[in-house]
Design an enzyme around this catalytic site. Sequence first.
Site, PDB file in Angstrom:
ATOM      1  N   HIS A  72       3.295   6.779  -6.925  1.00  0.00           N
ATOM      2  CA  HIS A  72       2.554   7.984  -7.318  1.00  0.00           C
ATOM      3  C   HIS A  72       3.494   9.194  -7.267  1.00  0.00           C
ATOM      4  CE1 HIS A  72      -1.495  10.358  -6.763  1.00  0.00           C
ATOM      5  NE2 HIS A  72      -0.944  10.560  -7.943  1.00  0.00           N
ATOM      6  N   HIS A 131       1.794   4.701  -2.800  1.00  0.00           N
ATOM      7  CA  HIS A 131       1.981   6.144  -2.656  1.00  0.00           C
ATOM      8  C   HIS A 131       3.334   6.571  -3.220  1.00  0.00           C
ATOM      9  CE1 HIS A 131      -1.549   7.101  -0.315  1.00  0.00           C
ATOM     10  NE2 HIS A 131      -1.235   6.291   0.670  1.00  0.00           N
ATOM     11  N   HIS A 159       0.833  -1.212   0.000  1.00  0.00           N
ATOM     12  CA  HIS A 159       0.000   0.000   0.000  1.00  0.00           C
ATOM     13  C   HIS A 159       0.865   1.259   0.000  1.00  0.00           C
ATOM     14  CE1 HIS A 159      -3.480   2.569   1.271  1.00  0.00           C
ATOM     15  NE2 HIS A 159      -2.502   3.268   1.841  1.00  0.00           N
ATOM     16  N   GLU A 160       1.774   1.348   0.959  1.00  0.00           N
ATOM     17  CA  GLU A 160       2.592   2.561   1.060  1.00  0.00           C
ATOM     18  C   GLU A 160       3.490   2.730  -0.157  1.00  0.00           C
ATOM     19  OE1 GLU A 160       2.010   4.831   3.116  1.00  0.00           O
ATOM     20  OE2 GLU A 160       0.637   3.675   4.366  1.00  0.00           O
TER      21      GLU A 160
END
Length: 688
Positions: A485, A482, A478-479
């Site tokens: 992105h 980021h 998940h992290e």
Amino acid sequence: MADSVNSSVNSSVNPFLAPSTLPYQLPPFADIRDEHYREAFDHGIAEQLAEIALIVSNPDEPTFENTLLPLERSGQTLQRVAAVFFNKSSSDSNDFTNALEEELAPLLAAHEDAIRLDPGLYARIASVHAQREELGRDAESLYLVERYHTEFTLSGAGLSDEDKAALRDFNKRLSTLTTRFEKNLLADTNELAVLIDDVAQLDGLAAGEISAAAEAAKERRLNGYLISLVLPTSHPYLASLTNREVRERLLSASAARGIRGGAHDNRELVLEISRLRAERARLLGFDSHAAFVTADETAKNPDAVAEMLGRLAPAAARNARAEQAELQKIIDGSGEGFELAAWDWAFYTEKVRQATFDVDTAAMRPYFELERVLQDGVFHAATRLYGVTFTPRPDLVAWHPDARVFEVSDEDGSPVGLYIGDFYTRDSKRGGAWMNPLISQSALLETPTVVCNNMNIAKPTAGEPTLLSFDEVNTLFHEFGHALHGLFAQVTYPKFSGTNVYRDFVEFPSQVNEMWMLQPEVLANYARHHETGEPMPQDLVDRIHASSTFNEGFSTSEYLAAALLDQAWHRIDADAVVTDVAEFEASALAAVGLDNPLVPTRYASTYFAHTFSGGYDAGYYSYIWSEVLDADTVDWFTENGGLTRENGDRFRDRLLGVGGRMDPLEAYRDFRGRDAIIQPLLDRRGLN
């Protein structure tokens, strides 16, 4: 004026006053000293105010070139020092950073107000906005004009001088209070760590977890085993500990944060922060803080949030009650003869999971060794999907010995940026997991990209493997979403760099990246036993998929309880009188049917860092709001062949690479070909 500012501090001594000469402008952490921070903040604030003054005093008619461009170029020194300092204060704090952060909070709030509430600057922005149709600029530039005008307007730039003075006072006080909330929470979290004398009481934990507890106690010069608390109410060890008394101690310690009286009690802060936010919202022309926040998000108003959360809550609560009944049957059948309590839920859930699906999540740990998960899982998926590679850079120093630097390159060898991973917990690090940028790409400023991931994985004794739980692996994917992105965004203007998107959209790319954790070709590459090298058995993987909606009643309920609690605090109007935090919580959760004492909210108010110190105020709903897009996107990948370069390139080019330079829902429609639908989310969470 600018010359006098620039000459006030020697840039050869203070490393923040000029761009770093290291690769990718990585901050020179080895050269940074405590005294550099405040000096650079003071210099950076004065420098940016001088830059703004030059814009406002320009006698020429306002244009994009003489107003928006210098505004985007302003504040570079302040940005450099702020990125490094606030990363340090979150991941490796000490008495110095704690004290300085409290000093800086009102100063930085006042500085932001000095810019946002400057009538001359607002008038120039409004003038450019009024002539935007005649500017002849590209789409990103026109969007920049729109965003500045909207943000300044919503921030109170059009208020009277008297109201601006009141607004400045609100912002200053809130910045101080939210900073104090975070410091109180970290201190109380450390104080409430659970000390165990007898290793037998840790029965059920893996050897690495016991080793980590021993190491944590040793670091504090304590005898025994210390279990550090995590940010959410439910601790991951609750699923494994066989000793019911220890489970109760652990959950009770988590829930006690911020309510014990004394210096670290957060109850009065919760009341004051929520009241001040409501009063500030009224000053700005909104019925509530939630209305103020959502006005500039994709949701647009709190009623849209309430409609969605209200649609999900009854089904989640109903599913949780059904799960509760099943757990009680297990207890009754065991002959142990007690009523299920909140600290029993995770433990007996694992028993039901094993009995129903033959899935033992604790038995997965040997297959999830940190280095292998990172290199052969997280990085491997990104390479397969986007063509990027990750090369360790041990020659580059980060802020802590545990933080490791990797160089990211595209398939053709061209540079993408630096990725820094700081995965282990320590008393100086705030709870949770997060991503933040140190340097953000911008064509205007010719800056590269440096992004960081922080987690709180228990660190075992030297020489022992770091084995992750199923949830920790998911969090790492998940992290890293980021981080991708932040790495992939290619923009002209710094305002749009990296993850600078609407708060209720920012979780979407990270949630999408979770899908690769169990993708067969990715899982087979990293999920190998740390001793034997044997792959995780395929039948176990199949059973994991079969149990994907298991316990979703609990997990959805605890999340929705927190999201709705956040909304409740921020939908109160300025005349509301709230005097008791516990009473308000109970009433808010009862109103939506999520007041089941066996399913405590993921975060109670006094340790709800997201909403009272973390920037998600009235925005914690964004996780499930973004998950609508995420679930719909997972369906798209599945329909189009999954983990392929063609799919990755489309997602990178049309979503990740966009950063904040266009409306995110427009970017989604460009990627998907339509708006997202909610059905995939309902299917995923078993809420049909």
